[in-house]
Scaffold this active site. Structure first.
Site, PDB file in Angstrom:
ATOM      1  N   ARG A  65     -38.325  16.690 -11.834  1.00  0.00           N
ATOM      2  CA  ARG A  65     -39.181  15.972 -12.777  1.00  0.00           C
ATOM      3  C   ARG A  65     -38.471  15.820 -14.115  1.00  0.00           C
ATOM      4  NH1 ARG A  65     -44.491  18.447 -13.845  1.00  0.00           N
ATOM      5  NH2 ARG A  65     -43.322  20.379 -14.073  1.00  0.00           N
ATOM      6  N   LYS A 130     -37.780  30.347  -6.292  1.00  0.00           N
ATOM      7  CA  LYS A 130     -37.987  28.948  -5.902  1.00  0.00           C
ATOM      8  C   LYS A 130     -37.013  28.584  -4.791  1.00  0.00           C
ATOM      9  CE  LYS A 130     -37.878  24.486  -8.393  1.00  0.00           C
ATOM     10  NZ  LYS A 130     -38.115  23.941  -9.744  1.00  0.00           N
ATOM     11  N   ARG A 265     -45.572  28.367 -16.846  1.00  0.00           N
ATOM     12  CA  ARG A 265     -44.742  29.579 -16.862  1.00  0.00           C
ATOM     13  C   ARG A 265     -45.650  30.800 -16.864  1.00  0.00           C
ATOM     14  NH1 ARG A 265     -41.608  26.593 -15.685  1.00  0.00           N
ATOM     15  NH2 ARG A 265     -39.690  25.855 -16.644  1.00  0.00           N
TER      16      ARG A 265
HETATM   17  P1  ATP Z   1     -41.074  23.668 -13.670  1.00  0.00           P
HETATM   18  O1  ATP Z   1     -42.371  23.130 -13.168  1.00  0.00           O
HETATM   19  O2  ATP Z   1     -40.844  25.089 -13.319  1.00  0.00           O
HETATM   20  O3  ATP Z   1     -40.831  23.352 -15.106  1.00  0.00           O
HETATM   21  P2  ATP Z   1     -39.935  21.475 -12.599  1.00  0.00           P
HETATM   22  O4  ATP Z   1     -41.048  21.203 -11.659  1.00  0.00           O
HETATM   23  O5  ATP Z   1     -39.880  20.647 -13.814  1.00  0.00           O
HETATM   24  O6  ATP Z   1     -39.938  22.976 -12.929  1.00  0.00           O
HETATM   25  P3  ATP Z   1     -38.289  20.494 -10.714  1.00  0.00           P
HETATM   26  O7  ATP Z   1     -38.325  19.143 -11.245  1.00  0.00           O
HETATM   27  O8  ATP Z   1     -39.123  20.813  -9.543  1.00  0.00           O
HETATM   28  O9  ATP Z   1     -38.596  21.461 -11.859  1.00  0.00           O
HETATM   29  O10 ATP Z   1     -36.802  20.950 -10.322  1.00  0.00           O
HETATM   30  C1  ATP Z   1     -35.764  20.944 -11.261  1.00  0.00           C
HETATM   31  C2  ATP Z   1     -35.468  22.346 -11.711  1.00  0.00           C
HETATM   32  O11 ATP Z   1     -35.341  23.230 -10.611  1.00  0.00           O
HETATM   33  C3  ATP Z   1     -34.127  22.421 -12.435  1.00  0.00           C
HETATM   34  O12 ATP Z   1     -34.317  22.307 -13.819  1.00  0.00           O
HETATM   35  C4  ATP Z   1     -33.559  23.785 -12.043  1.00  0.00           C
HETATM   36  O13 ATP Z   1     -33.932  24.758 -12.968  1.00  0.00           O
HETATM   37  C5  ATP Z   1     -34.242  24.109 -10.756  1.00  0.00           C
HETATM   38  N1  ATP Z   1     -33.369  23.887  -9.579  1.00  0.00           N
HETATM   39  C6  ATP Z   1     -32.465  22.890  -9.357  1.00  0.00           C
HETATM   40  N2  ATP Z   1     -31.916  22.996  -8.154  1.00  0.00           N
HETATM   41  C7  ATP Z   1     -32.450  24.101  -7.579  1.00  0.00           C
HETATM   42  C8  ATP Z   1     -32.279  24.735  -6.323  1.00  0.00           C
HETATM   43  N3  ATP Z   1     -31.466  24.277  -5.391  1.00  0.00           N
HETATM   44  N4  ATP Z   1     -33.014  25.851  -6.089  1.00  0.00           N
HETATM   45  C9  ATP Z   1     -33.887  26.354  -6.996  1.00  0.00           C
HETATM   46  N5  ATP Z   1     -34.084  25.783  -8.195  1.00  0.00           N
HETATM   47  C10 ATP Z   1     -33.389  24.667  -8.483  1.00  0.00           C
END
Ligand code: ATP
Length: 267
Positions: A65, A130, A265
């Site tokens: 995202r 995750k 968080r």
């Molecule tokens: P959050 O809701 O925790 O703020 P997000 O939903 O914005 O996270 P996503 O868009 O789902 O996050 O995924 C991107 C994030 O996930 C990246 O910023 C990184 O920190 C993390 N990420 C990227 N690749 C991986 C992976 N292979 N395994 C676990 N985490 C990852």
């Protein structure tokens, strides 16, 4: 395709594992691309059939995202996207990202994964780490909503990914009694997505709320909601609404938090 000779992605094996459901999907296995979701979004939408799936071995610019990256490693990750058309006139598919989480959890649990949890709005966790991410992008075409559902799963977790991400990352192999075949994993995820989308087409996210709540990683926990340029909102995670909004119990009452621009968080 032989990036990992032990477990190469193979469309024929996926089709065999899909059995009767194989006809619902049109699967393309590609060696490398920037992002499987971008591949589907870039194609001429009117020509793209519902159930088109792109799975890629080397995804070089996987997206999360708000411009964040999703990292993957050939042989160790499963990264794929599926395009789905909703019936003309149907309202925007609110809560779809959470329903995808339920479908993914059903598939992983069906293969023996233990302790799968969902973090609002779009993360798949186990043991607090995750192990998967979901990105649902929706576009409207001639009164019809088209969703591109992207899923990335860490089957194994190479050290370079674990060290590069800002939150704790996990891997499917750590919560399963055996190392799953990625072809079988993809087939099971597609089956679960197909079944979920049928159900979603009839009654939206409402029919998935209970199942989502049963896997809520932060049920009843004190959490902060972070948004860029705004003060964090503190509260207790009180569940989700039938449109997928987070229900946050705050000092001033229950607030609905809509996904898109915010991150949850634990406190
Ligand atoms: P959050 O809701 O925790 O703020 P997000 O939903 O914005 O996270 P996503 O868009 O789902 O996050 O995924 C991107 C994030 O996930 C990246 O910023 C990184 O920190 C993390 N990420 C990227 N690749 C991986 C992976 N292979 N395994 C676990 N985490 C990852």
């Amino acid at each position: 395709m032989n990036s990992n000779p032990a477990d190469p992605l193979d469309g024929r094996i996926v089709a065999m594992a899909l059995g009767d459901m194989a006809t619902r999907f049109s699967l393309e296995v590609i060696e490398h691309c920037a992002s499987t979701s971008s591949v589907l979004l870039d194609r001429a939408m009117p020509d793209q059939a519902s159930g088109s799936v792109v799975v890629c071995e080397r995804q070089t610019a996987g997206r999360g995202r708000r411009g964040r990256s999703w990292l993957s490693a050939p042989g160790d990750s499963l990264t794929f996207s599926m395009l789905w058309r909703f019936p003309p006139g149907m309202l925007p598919p609110a809560g779809l990202s959470l329903a995808v989480g339920v479908a993914a959890a059903r598939a992983l649990e069906g293969m023996g994964a233990a302790g799968v949890r969902l973090k609002w709005p779009n993360d798949i966790l186990a043991d607090g780490a995750k192990l998967g991410g979901i990105l649902v992008e929706t576009v409207a075409h001639g009164g019809q909503h088209v969703a591109v559902i992207g899923i990335g799963i860490n089957v194994r977790l190479p050290r370079e990914i674990a060290e590069a991400v800002d939150a704790e990352a996990g891997a499917l192999v750590s919560v399963m009694p055996y190392a799953p075949s990625r072809n079988l994993l993809l087939a099971n995820l597609l089956k679960a997505l197909g079944e979920m989308l049928d159900e979603f087409g009839r009654s939206g996210f409402a029919g998935f709320v209970e199942e989502w709540l049963a896997r809520n990683a932060h049920a009843g926990a004190r959490v902060s909601i972070l948004a860029e340029g705004a003060d964090p909102i503190e509260g207790r995670c009180a569940g989700v609404d039938i449109d997928g909004a987070l229900l946050l119990d705050t000092a001033t009452g229950v607030r609905r938090i809509v996904s898109g621009e915010v991150s949850l968080r634990p406190r």
